[in-house]
Design an enzyme around this catalytic site. Structure first.
Site, short mmCIF file in Angstrom:
data_model
loop_
_atom_site.label_atom_id
_atom_site.label_comp_id
_atom_site.label_asym_id
_atom_site.label_seq_id
_atom_site.Cartn_x
_atom_site.Cartn_y
_atom_site.Cartn_z
N SER A 67 -27.89 6.42 -78.35
CA SER A 67 -27.31 7.49 -77.54
C SER A 67 -26.95 6.95 -76.17
CB SER A 67 -28.31 8.64 -77.40
OG SER A 67 -29.37 8.24 -76.57
N LYS A 68 -26.36 7.81 -75.38
CA LYS A 68 -25.82 7.39 -74.09
C LYS A 68 -26.82 6.64 -73.21
CE LYS A 68 -24.22 10.83 -75.13
NZ LYS A 68 -24.05 12.17 -75.53
N ARG A 69 -28.07 7.04 -73.31
CA ARG A 69 -29.01 6.37 -72.41
C ARG A 69 -29.23 4.90 -72.77
NH1 ARG A 69 -34.00 6.89 -75.36
NH2 ARG A 69 -33.48 8.38 -76.98
N HIS A 70 -28.75 4.49 -73.95
CA HIS A 70 -28.88 3.08 -74.31
C HIS A 70 -27.73 2.24 -73.77
CE1 HIS A 70 -31.21 5.00 -77.72
NE2 HIS A 70 -32.08 4.23 -77.14
N GLY A 71 -26.70 2.91 -73.27
CA GLY A 71 -25.52 2.21 -72.79
C GLY A 71 -24.28 2.88 -73.37
#
Length: 491
Positions: A253-257
RNA sequence: GUCUCCAUCGUCUAGUGGUUAGGACACCGGGUUUUCAUCCCGGCAACGGGGGUUCAAUUCCCCCUGGAGAUGCCA
């Protein structure tokens, strides 16, 4: 029977790495088996639907070079957009209603929330809908509906027995019917079908032979089979693809990049690299080969080499692939990719001038083997086109040397530049080497301040090459400027 | 909580009832190089644990542990 597979995204957000992987695998499977690849738009969620997402889907597939055989624009099984199939779902839902396999439910969102809340607190074994409306008299339900009461249609999931389906990757997967989602909604109160209903009807009507989708769908596999059975249809083959995870092991998800294809597209990645890397997420060929073009995959892809366990998305390996593909690209098309980036970053003008083009062509071979992302080109060669606003003089001071020594070095280098262009690199190198001996310092100590002066940074293309491209006059001016700056700072 | 699925180097993975468990990224070291990068060479590093089955298990079975997913009028 020839293979028919589909990619069926919902236009509710930007195309995601995971979705793209699913699209790619379906596409490759179709091609490798001389089958058809179908694109279907699952736009039954009217709340989250967005035109921008739909456009992003088309942009993404085009950028990757994925063509579909049937889809919104063509095909004999249309329409391929679910919102245009509204009446069809009504009809099939009605047939389920008629046969007592589905029922109207009038429960409000508030009641449902309360039920769920209660179940949570009491740690009840039964989670989800409590089947409150399941046994309501159909005649009475119809009357309420016609009176205008808001309602949904729910599927009557059998209370006993179990449902099994075969997965091409996973083998048999079965679930007790009482563990299947309790009477899920198949038609929403706005009249649109939910995913479960629409997907089953469409896959059947479109003659889909294999459903390839992410493993997050496994839990609803039995439910879909129950739906097929309710309609008296034979389910297609299932093939659940391992999930793509982030570094921490949870769904990417977005928090991974970056996760949307658009991020990668704008971020300087090549479609070749993306396709190659993504294909290796949950799939492999053998024990050594890992370079594959789209065309290779269209031929080689096979379900047999699919993996069961989830794969962590490794940004660094993708970058490595990208660098490889940049170097593999033929010079002219790479230039065509780089020029617009330089223009966008204001490094060169638009349209590009002849002078700029000359410099760019000279810098190109240098930059080509240094790029991992195409977007890095701007910072790499900006110094050839733009003046350096300010120096970080610390960069210019070699290790084990006093700042006050540096201006002297720079000045003597500046004078060496006389006739620079007429000499080859070896001759110039000798000149600088002799100078370093004369000054009693190392070659590196002479070249570092020089490099910073000319390019504005410690990291750059080869120095002599850079000077040549920049022009001796400018180079000399920069050397003097830096020398002056450091003199002032140390004074 | 319940259900389902999964389990080889840090990561992506190959592989087999008997292998020095292979490759790639990353990392470390060396070489090439005026820096960086490229390129070349070398190194580090894995079968989660416990029971079986078997002459022999990383491989087959069971349990445990760990992880993930699902549990929506989202897909």
């Amino acid at each position: 029977m020839s293979v028919r597979v589909r990619y069926a995204p919902s236009p509710t957000g930007l195309q995601h790495i995971g979705g793209v992987r699913t699209a790619l695998f379906n596409y490759f499977f179709a091609r490798a088996n001389k089958g058809k690849f179908i694109l279907r738009i699952e736009d039954t969620d009217r709340e989250r639907y967005s035109e921008e997402s739909l456009q992003d889907l088309y942009d993404t597939l085009e950028w990757l070079g994925i063509q579909w055989d049937e889809g919104p624009q063509m095909g004999d099984y249309g329409p391929y957009v679910q919102s245009q199939r509204f009446d069809l779902y009504q009809k099939y839902a009605q047939s389920l209603l008629d046969e007592g396999k589905a029922y109207y439910c009038f429960c409000t969102a508030e009641r449902l929330d309360a039920v769920r809340e209660q179940q949570k607190i009491s740690k009840s074994k039964n989670q989800g809908y409590d089947r409150h409306c399941r046994d309501m008299d159909p005649a009475e339900a119809l009357k309420r509906k016609e009176a205008g009461d808001a309602c949904v249609i729910r599927l009557k999931v059998p209370l006993d027995g179990k449902t099994t389906f075969h997965d091409e990757v996973m083998g048999d997967i079965s679930r007790k019917n009482r563990d299947v989602s309790p009477d899920p909604v198949i038609v929403k109160s706005d009249g649109f079908p939910t995913y479960h209903l629409a997907n089953v009807i469409d896959d059947h009507l479109m003659g889909i032979t294999h459903i390839m989708r992410a493993q997050e769908w496994i839990p609803s596999g039995p439910l879909h089979v129950i739906l097929y059975e309710a309609f008296g249809w034979t389910p297609p083959k299932y093939c659940h693809l391992p999930l793509v995870m982030g570094k921490d092991g949870s769904k990417l998800s977005k928090r991974h990049g970056a996760t949307s294809l658009k991020d990668f597209r704008l971020g300087g990645y090549l479609p070749e690299a993306i396709i190659n890397y993504i294909s290796l997420l949950g799939w492999s060929f053998d024990d050594s080969r890992e370079f594959f073009t789209k065309e290779d995959l269209e031929e080689l892809f096979t379900l047999k080499k699919l993996n069961k366990s989830p794969a962590v998305f490794d940004y660094r390996k993708l970058e490595w692939f990208n660098g490889q593909y940049i170097r593999l690209k033929d010079p002219e098309s790479l230039k065509e990719l780089l020029l617009p980036i330089l223009q966008k970053d204001g490094v060169i003008s638009d349209p590009v001038t002849e002078d700029e083009m000359g410099i760019f062509n000279g810098a190109f071979p240098l930059v080509r083997e240094r790029l991992k992302l195409t977007t890095q080109v701007s910072e790499m060669i900006r110094f050839l086109f733009k003046d350096i606003d300010s120096y970080n003089s610390d960069d210019a001071i070699p290790k084990k040397m006093e700042a006050s020594q540096v201006p002297g070095i720079l000045d003597s280098c500046a004078s060496l530049l006389e006739g620079f262009e007429d000499r080859n690199d070896e001759e110039n190198e000798k000149l600088f080497y002799d100078k370093s001996v004369e000054l009693g310092i190392k070659m590196g100590q002479i070249l570092q301040p020089l490099r910073v002066a000319v390019t504005g940074t410690k990291i750059s293309p080869p120095l002599f090459e850079s000077i040549r491209l920049l022009g001796v006059e400018k180079a000399e001016a920069r050397i003097r400027a830096l020398s002056e700056q450091i003199s002032k700072e140390t004074a």
